[in-house]
Design a protein around this motif. Structure first.
Motif, PDB file in Angstrom:
ATOM      1  N   MET A 176       0.781  -1.137  -0.164  1.00  0.00           N
ATOM      2  CA  MET A 176       0.005   0.282   0.030  1.00  0.00           C
ATOM      3  C   MET A 176       0.733   1.030  -0.003  1.00  0.00           C
ATOM      4  O   MET A 176       0.393   2.416  -0.443  1.00  0.00           O
ATOM      5  CB  MET A 176      -1.090   0.015   1.333  1.00  0.00           C
ATOM      6  CG  MET A 176      -0.381  -0.040   2.634  1.00  0.00           C
ATOM      7  SD  MET A 176       0.619   1.104   3.219  1.00  0.00           S
ATOM      8  CE  MET A 176      -0.207   1.728   4.613  1.00  0.00           C
ATOM      9  N   HIS A 177       2.188   1.151   0.205  1.00  0.00           N
ATOM     10  CA  HIS A 177       2.718   2.252   0.669  1.00  0.00           C
ATOM     11  C   HIS A 177       3.444   3.160  -0.447  1.00  0.00           C
ATOM     12  O   HIS A 177       3.463   4.308  -0.346  1.00  0.00           O
ATOM     13  CB  HIS A 177       4.044   2.005   1.592  1.00  0.00           C
ATOM     14  CG  HIS A 177       3.753   2.626   2.844  1.00  0.00           C
ATOM     15  ND1 HIS A 177       2.801   2.906   3.741  1.00  0.00           N
ATOM     16  CD2 HIS A 177       4.736   3.926   3.508  1.00  0.00           C
ATOM     17  CE1 HIS A 177       2.919   3.955   4.612  1.00  0.00           C
ATOM     18  NE2 HIS A 177       4.252   4.345   4.472  1.00  0.00           N
ATOM     19  N   ARG A 178       4.022   2.605  -1.639  1.00  0.00           N
ATOM     20  CA  ARG A 178       4.694   3.152  -2.276  1.00  0.00           C
ATOM     21  C   ARG A 178       4.480   2.942  -3.919  1.00  0.00           C
ATOM     22  O   ARG A 178       5.262   2.223  -4.360  1.00  0.00           O
ATOM     23  CB  ARG A 178       6.372   3.183  -1.987  1.00  0.00           C
ATOM     24  CG  ARG A 178       6.702   4.046  -0.853  1.00  0.00           C
ATOM     25  CD  ARG A 178       7.987   3.981  -0.708  1.00  0.00           C
ATOM     26  NE  ARG A 178       8.566   2.957  -0.199  1.00  0.00           N
ATOM     27  CZ  ARG A 178       9.584   2.371   0.318  1.00  0.00           C
ATOM     28  NH1 ARG A 178      10.758   3.637   0.021  1.00  0.00           N
ATOM     29  NH2 ARG A 178      10.263   1.337   0.689  1.00  0.00           N
ATOM     30  N   PRO A 179       3.421   3.606  -4.408  1.00  0.00           N
ATOM     31  CA  PRO A 179       3.272   3.182  -5.856  1.00  0.00           C
ATOM     32  C   PRO A 179       4.376   3.660  -6.731  1.00  0.00           C
ATOM     33  O   PRO A 179       5.183   4.879  -6.155  1.00  0.00           O
ATOM     34  CB  PRO A 179       1.965   4.052  -6.102  1.00  0.00           C
ATOM     35  CG  PRO A 179       1.808   5.181  -5.105  1.00  0.00           C
ATOM     36  CD  PRO A 179       2.423   4.655  -3.966  1.00  0.00           C
ATOM     37  N   PRO A 180       4.535   2.964  -7.843  1.00  0.00           N
ATOM     38  CA  PRO A 180       5.628   3.707  -8.634  1.00  0.00           C
ATOM     39  C   PRO A 180       5.619   5.282  -8.937  1.00  0.00           C
ATOM     40  O   PRO A 180       4.730   5.716  -9.068  1.00  0.00           O
ATOM     41  CB  PRO A 180       5.608   3.153 -10.093  1.00  0.00           C
ATOM     42  CG  PRO A 180       4.553   1.791  -9.599  1.00  0.00           C
ATOM     43  CD  PRO A 180       3.706   2.285  -8.650  1.00  0.00           C
ATOM     44  N   LEU A 181       6.952   5.777  -8.733  1.00  0.00           N
ATOM     45  CA  LEU A 181       7.141   7.183  -8.938  1.00  0.00           C
ATOM     46  C   LEU A 181       7.164   7.556 -10.604  1.00  0.00           C
ATOM     47  O   LEU A 181       7.980   7.212 -11.076  1.00  0.00           O
ATOM     48  CB  LEU A 181       8.244   7.644  -8.435  1.00  0.00           C
ATOM     49  CG  LEU A 181       8.529   9.069  -8.066  1.00  0.00           C
ATOM     50  CD1 LEU A 181       9.535   9.622  -6.842  1.00  0.00           C
ATOM     51  CD2 LEU A 181       9.122   9.947  -9.503  1.00  0.00           C
ATOM     52  N   GLU A 184      14.555   7.064  -3.361  1.00  0.00           N
ATOM     53  CA  GLU A 184      13.409   6.186  -2.828  1.00  0.00           C
ATOM     54  C   GLU A 184      14.410   5.274  -1.632  1.00  0.00           C
ATOM     55  O   GLU A 184      15.657   4.737  -2.152  1.00  0.00           O
ATOM     56  CB  GLU A 184      12.996   5.213  -3.599  1.00  0.00           C
ATOM     57  CG  GLU A 184      12.073   6.205  -4.841  1.00  0.00           C
ATOM     58  CD  GLU A 184      10.520   5.788  -4.690  1.00  0.00           C
ATOM     59  OE1 GLU A 184      10.070   5.835  -3.840  1.00  0.00           O
ATOM     60  OE2 GLU A 184      10.099   5.406  -5.775  1.00  0.00           O
ATOM     61  N   PRO A 190      14.683   2.705   2.102  1.00  0.00           N
ATOM     62  CA  PRO A 190      13.859   1.667   2.895  1.00  0.00           C
ATOM     63  C   PRO A 190      13.101   2.497   4.029  1.00  0.00           C
ATOM     64  O   PRO A 190      13.676   3.588   4.432  1.00  0.00           O
ATOM     65  CB  PRO A 190      14.896   0.961   3.669  1.00  0.00           C
ATOM     66  CG  PRO A 190      16.123   1.062   2.560  1.00  0.00           C
ATOM     67  CD  PRO A 190      16.033   2.287   2.087  1.00  0.00           C
ATOM     68  N   LEU A 191      11.902   2.106   4.421  1.00  0.00           N
ATOM     69  CA  LEU A 191      11.161   2.715   5.597  1.00  0.00           C
ATOM     70  C   LEU A 191      11.140   1.906   6.916  1.00  0.00           C
ATOM     71  O   LEU A 191      11.509   0.609   6.741  1.00  0.00           O
ATOM     72  CB  LEU A 191       9.738   2.520   5.170  1.00  0.00           C
ATOM     73  CG  LEU A 191       9.367   3.534   3.721  1.00  0.00           C
ATOM     74  CD1 LEU A 191       7.945   3.498   3.554  1.00  0.00           C
ATOM     75  CD2 LEU A 191       9.822   5.035   4.083  1.00  0.00           C
ATOM     76  N   ASN A 192      10.994   2.497   7.903  1.00  0.00           N
ATOM     77  CA  ASN A 192      11.058   1.878   9.278  1.00  0.00           C
ATOM     78  C   ASN A 192       9.837   1.339   9.756  1.00  0.00           C
ATOM     79  O   ASN A 192       8.875   1.981   9.774  1.00  0.00           O
ATOM     80  CB  ASN A 192      11.707   2.579  10.329  1.00  0.00           C
ATOM     81  CG  ASN A 192      13.448   2.851   9.922  1.00  0.00           C
ATOM     82  OD1 ASN A 192      14.068   1.896   9.531  1.00  0.00           O
ATOM     83  ND2 ASN A 192      13.801   3.856  10.577  1.00  0.00           N
ATOM     84  N   PHE A 245       4.277   1.863  10.504  1.00  0.00           N
ATOM     85  CA  PHE A 245       5.385   2.664   9.866  1.00  0.00           C
ATOM     86  C   PHE A 245       5.739   3.687  10.901  1.00  0.00           C
ATOM     87  O   PHE A 245       4.882   4.254  11.491  1.00  0.00           O
ATOM     88  CB  PHE A 245       4.787   3.162   8.507  1.00  0.00           C
ATOM     89  CG  PHE A 245       4.917   2.162   7.321  1.00  0.00           C
ATOM     90  CD1 PHE A 245       6.190   1.895   6.766  1.00  0.00           C
ATOM     91  CD2 PHE A 245       3.904   1.699   6.970  1.00  0.00           C
ATOM     92  CE1 PHE A 245       6.166   0.841   5.812  1.00  0.00           C
ATOM     93  CE2 PHE A 245       3.827   0.734   5.777  1.00  0.00           C
ATOM     94  CZ  PHE A 245       5.107   0.311   5.434  1.00  0.00           C
ATOM     95  N   GLY A 285      12.094  -3.406   1.024  1.00  0.00           N
ATOM     96  CA  GLY A 285      12.735  -2.240   1.426  1.00  0.00           C
ATOM     97  C   GLY A 285      12.439  -1.683   2.568  1.00  0.00           C
ATOM     98  O   GLY A 285      11.854  -0.319   3.046  1.00  0.00           O
TER      99      GLY A 285
END
Lengths: 184, 184
Positions: free
Chosen positions: A1-6, A41, A43-45, A80, A118
């Motif tokens: 859900m978090h990162r659609p393609p830029l 872009e 990684p996310l925690n 997140f 990621g």
């Protein structure tokens, strides 16, 4: 859900191109051909807790997910990390939101690299101060489990399973360490 | 340099509006009025090492920055964690890029929350395998410092100063712990 393609520049909306930036960077980046913004872009925690009850920490609080993915599976409270908070503050916030528990935060217990998606997951131990839980809308039910009661086949995420396994292994040894794990 | 304000949708380029999403989220997010994409902004990880030389780890490798910010100041090798790598792999990559050192990675030494800029810094200890350094273009000079030689007033970042202070304090005690620090 978090990162659609830029696909478009976050500054001016122009369609980006993927290329090496001009600063010596060796990775392809989304670069705006109009305003030259380079879009990184990273990684996310994900931050969460292992909330435990009892003088010997013999029971762990799990939450039955009321959201996708893994609806109906059991998880540790986690989510997140947000801007404006420390990792521990984020872990405490998620524990409050998903379990509605009273607790005090303890040390960082596990850092899990989930390279495929990621993400880096950071789990803190937390000592429950009571056994009344008031979970939010993301949770169907929050309850305590002893080691033998853990529904191992109904755990939502590998990170949670690996964290629980290490928690109970450390508990048997009478000493909680710090664990770094790469999830493959 | 990393994150200019998000004004346009990354998927379709339409100008976003900042509002509460429809899913119960309690934080303002950039939402696209055309395609309904919700854009999340989260803290980023910076990963690096404390590279040390000598059986007793008495010397630490610092790099003199050849880039802004803090051009000409001294730093530990560190940079933004990238997709496709673990935190330790990223820390090793930065050490290679910025110092050109031969080393082996050791344990996670410090996690530093820099809430003001939305960053989490993770520093690993690393044992140098030689004293020849071949730094890349981001570094003017890489050299070893004993504790008394550290240019404390010429350290580029507070995270680096705090990490170095803890490294030498632990070394005096003969035991390296794990440190979690909130930088305010």
């Amino acid at each position: 859900m978090h990162r659609p393609p830029l696909k478009h520049c976050r500054v001016c909306g122009t369609a980006v191109v993927y290329r090496l930036p001009d600063d010596g960077d060796t990775k392809l980046r989304a670069v705006c051909p109009a305003c030259n913004t380079v879009h990184y872009e990273n990684p996310l925690n994900v931050v969460g807790t292992v909330p435990v009850w009892g003088d010997d920490g013999g029971q762990v609080l799990l939450c039955k997910r009321n959201i996708e993915p893994r609806w109906g599976k059991w998880t540790l409270p986690a989510g997140f990390m947000e801007l404006g908070e420390t990792a521990a503050q984020g872990a405490a916030r998620e524990t409050d939101e998903e379990a509605g528990a009273r607790f005090e935060m303890q040390g960082l217990f596990a850092v899990m690299n989930v390279v495929r998606v990621g993400q880096v997951h950071l789990f803190y131990r937390a000592r429950l101060l009571g056994t009344e839980f008031n979970p939010g809308h993301e949770t169907i039910e929050a309850r305590l489990f002893t080691e033998s009661e853990i529904p191992w086949d109904e755990i939502a995420f590998k990170t949670v399973k690996e964290t629980l396994e290490r928690y109970f292994a450390d508990r048997r040894q009478g000493r909680f360490g710090f664990h770094e794990v790469d999830i493959v």
